[in-house]
Design an enzyme around this catalytic site. Sequence first.
Site, mmCIF file in Angstrom:
data_model
loop_
_atom_site.group_PDB
_atom_site.id
_atom_site.type_symbol
_atom_site.label_atom_id
_atom_site.label_comp_id
_atom_site.label_asym_id
_atom_site.label_seq_id
_atom_site.Cartn_x
_atom_site.Cartn_y
_atom_site.Cartn_z
ATOM 1 N N THR A 1 8.879 10.404 16.288
ATOM 2 C CA THR A 1 8.747 9.308 15.321
ATOM 3 C C THR A 1 9.820 9.509 14.261
ATOM 4 O OG1 THR A 1 7.243 10.639 14.013
ATOM 5 C CG2 THR A 1 6.243 9.169 15.617
ATOM 6 N N GLU B 1 5.010 5.445 19.380
ATOM 7 C CA GLU B 1 3.739 5.811 20.017
ATOM 8 C C GLU B 1 3.353 4.848 21.130
ATOM 9 O OE1 GLU B 1 4.390 5.813 16.809
ATOM 10 O OE2 GLU B 1 3.384 7.451 15.769
ATOM 11 N N LYS C 1 -0.797 -2.559 -5.057
ATOM 12 C CA LYS C 1 -2.115 -2.912 -5.584
ATOM 13 C C LYS C 1 -1.994 -3.218 -7.067
ATOM 14 C CE LYS C 1 -6.820 -2.023 -4.540
ATOM 15 N NZ LYS C 1 -7.814 -1.158 -3.982
ATOM 16 N N TRP D 1 -4.375 -6.811 -3.585
ATOM 17 C CA TRP D 1 -3.234 -6.390 -2.773
ATOM 18 C C TRP D 1 -2.130 -7.444 -2.778
ATOM 19 C CZ3 TRP D 1 -3.259 -1.515 -1.665
ATOM 20 C CH2 TRP D 1 -4.467 -0.847 -1.431
HETATM 21 P P1 AMP Z 1 9.219 3.553 15.065
HETATM 22 O O1 AMP Z 1 8.195 4.401 15.710
HETATM 23 O O2 AMP Z 1 10.319 4.307 14.421
HETATM 24 O O3 AMP Z 1 9.739 2.510 15.989
HETATM 25 O O4 AMP Z 1 8.498 2.786 13.872
HETATM 26 C C1 AMP Z 1 7.400 1.962 14.103
HETATM 27 C C2 AMP Z 1 7.085 1.184 12.860
HETATM 28 O O5 AMP Z 1 8.172 0.313 12.528
HETATM 29 C C3 AMP Z 1 5.902 0.263 13.011
HETATM 30 O O6 AMP Z 1 4.673 0.939 12.853
HETATM 31 C C4 AMP Z 1 6.160 -0.772 11.916
HETATM 32 O O7 AMP Z 1 5.764 -0.286 10.646
HETATM 33 C C5 AMP Z 1 7.667 -0.881 11.933
HETATM 34 N N1 AMP Z 1 8.076 -2.032 12.739
HETATM 35 C C6 AMP Z 1 8.555 -2.025 13.996
HETATM 36 N N2 AMP Z 1 8.847 -3.278 14.408
HETATM 37 C C7 AMP Z 1 8.530 -4.098 13.377
HETATM 38 C C8 AMP Z 1 8.567 -5.515 13.173
HETATM 39 N N3 AMP Z 1 9.029 -6.333 14.105
HETATM 40 N N4 AMP Z 1 8.124 -5.987 11.997
HETATM 41 C C9 AMP Z 1 7.663 -5.169 11.027
HETATM 42 N N5 AMP Z 1 7.598 -3.834 11.151
HETATM 43 C C10 AMP Z 1 8.032 -3.304 12.312
#
Ligand code: AMP
Length: 539
Positions: free
Chosen positions: A181, A327, A436, A441
């Site tokens: 991650t 994930e 907040k 929110w």
């Molecule tokens: P990663 O594991 O680095 O791909 O990060 C995943 C996170 O990126 C997700 O849990 C979201 O918070 C954010 N994310 C991924 N795609 C989007 C999207 N299209 N719109 C908003 N947030 C996104």
Amino acid sequence: MQSTMMQVPLNVAHLLERGRLFFGSHEIVSRLPDKSLARTNFAAIHDRARRLAKALVAAGVKPGDAVGTFMWNSSWHLEAYFGIPVAGAVLHTINLRLSPQDIAYIVEDAGDRIILVDDVLLPLFEKVLPFTKVERIIVVPTSGAPVPDGYESYEDFIAEDASDYQYPQLDENAPCGMCYTSGTVGRPKGVVHSHRAVVLHALSVSLPDCLNLSCHDSVFVVTPMFHVNAWGVPFAAAMVGCSLQFPGQHMGAEDLLDIMESEKVTLALGVPTIWMSIRQTLDRQPDRWKLGHGTRMMVGGAAVNPALVGGLEAHGLSIKHGWGMTELTPVGTLSWLKPEHTSLPAEQQYEIRARQGLPIPLMELRIMGDDGVQPWDGQSVGELQVRGPIVTGGYHNQPTTEDKLTADGWFRTGDVASIDAEGYMRISDRTKDLIKSGGEWISSVDLENAIMGHPAVAEAAVIAVQHPRWDERPLAVVVKREGQKVTADDLRAFIAPRFAKWQLPDDFIFVDSLPHTSTGKFLKTALRQQFKDYVSSAP
Ligand code: AMP
């Protein structure tokens, strides 16, 4: 019991074989460090991936061992995508934009002992090497320069003929690849994708309403191959036989547009910041590139705003918005219009396409609020939870805890979202990014999207700043588009019709650039740090 179907495991060896058998001549193009283009095809990738697998087995790599890649996007990296898993090993793509400390941590946590490193990245990897137990570095000579003394050459490593190579038994639940991650909070965590998940994901994302991937496509993989398998598309590409284009290290908008034109790209994958710079470049020079190939631009990793959808549409480029996570494997949702939407005015269509969208087949979504599972009414927000065969069951080397997997088997994404009656999901924030104010929110993503809808704005991030009376208030940090003038009052007036008065940012600060994570998200931790002593002008 009656017998049903054959128990043939789903694994990526099948995808590799399929690529050679049916689409062997389809091209794979890589931009080299000197900016020239190198061309190869699926038949050659098949041969070289099998040589790599044979060499890894001969080097003592055992089933389940992780083998690292420290590489830009290229056909060599594609060989590793297949060669490592079909040796029975685990493809560990390392994010080269992380700090040396994080990279060393990841290499050790995964247990990489052999790493493939692009020659141009060797100086960077040498900073990490002393902090790891890596035994062999295989240098991939993408620049064409001789491999430095003391290192092994990839071409020598894979020199032996592999036509006799027999794939090991590849159980479908065995690990195929692992990614970490990007973790804006805490240490990166390893996620291990199984062969089964990779194959099911490839089938699912390729469907017509999803990426509509076919052997007629020319797909430009701008998303780094070290960011969750470039969204799984290289695996899907071998399955359907589309040609692939890789940008190497050259990620500037003009370089990308050159390839989109010359290679007649029909689908390009990238994060919003990349497509924003493409849009700005096209706005400045609308006639320089001929892009009339019905190009779809898949954007994910961070939220896209309707203004970008419309802005690219004006240049004949069609945004395909998706949401995913390391994930998952990694795509979870994609946005597409249903037939009943096609007669709506353009602005409304852009708004639907800018949502995170519908789950791809095999994914289930639910919204969990404080008082249980929320209705799909487009209003009720809560934590997005997901379930399915392409969702991780836990992290590498870490106990599975209920803050990640619920007792009834759902993965907790940490994203805050709603789902409407038609099934479209919309992310409003990360749990930690919500603001907040006076007990209510405020969604930073909604504010950012609205501000980025202003024609003079290139990018905007909204964070919470402390306030003695309201606890937190929103602060907007804005980058103007080149040569544009706009004031805080202009922006406040522009977004005011869409928000309650108390939700509007009290202050807008103009900056030259915003900090991004290595995978293109706003780095809000850094922004919060930068503005930690900022005093909101709210009364
Ligand atoms: P990663 O594991 O680095 O791909 O990060 C995943 C996170 O990126 C997700 O849990 C979201 O918070 C954010 N994310 C991924 N795609 C989007 C999207 N299209 N719109 C908003 N947030 C996104």
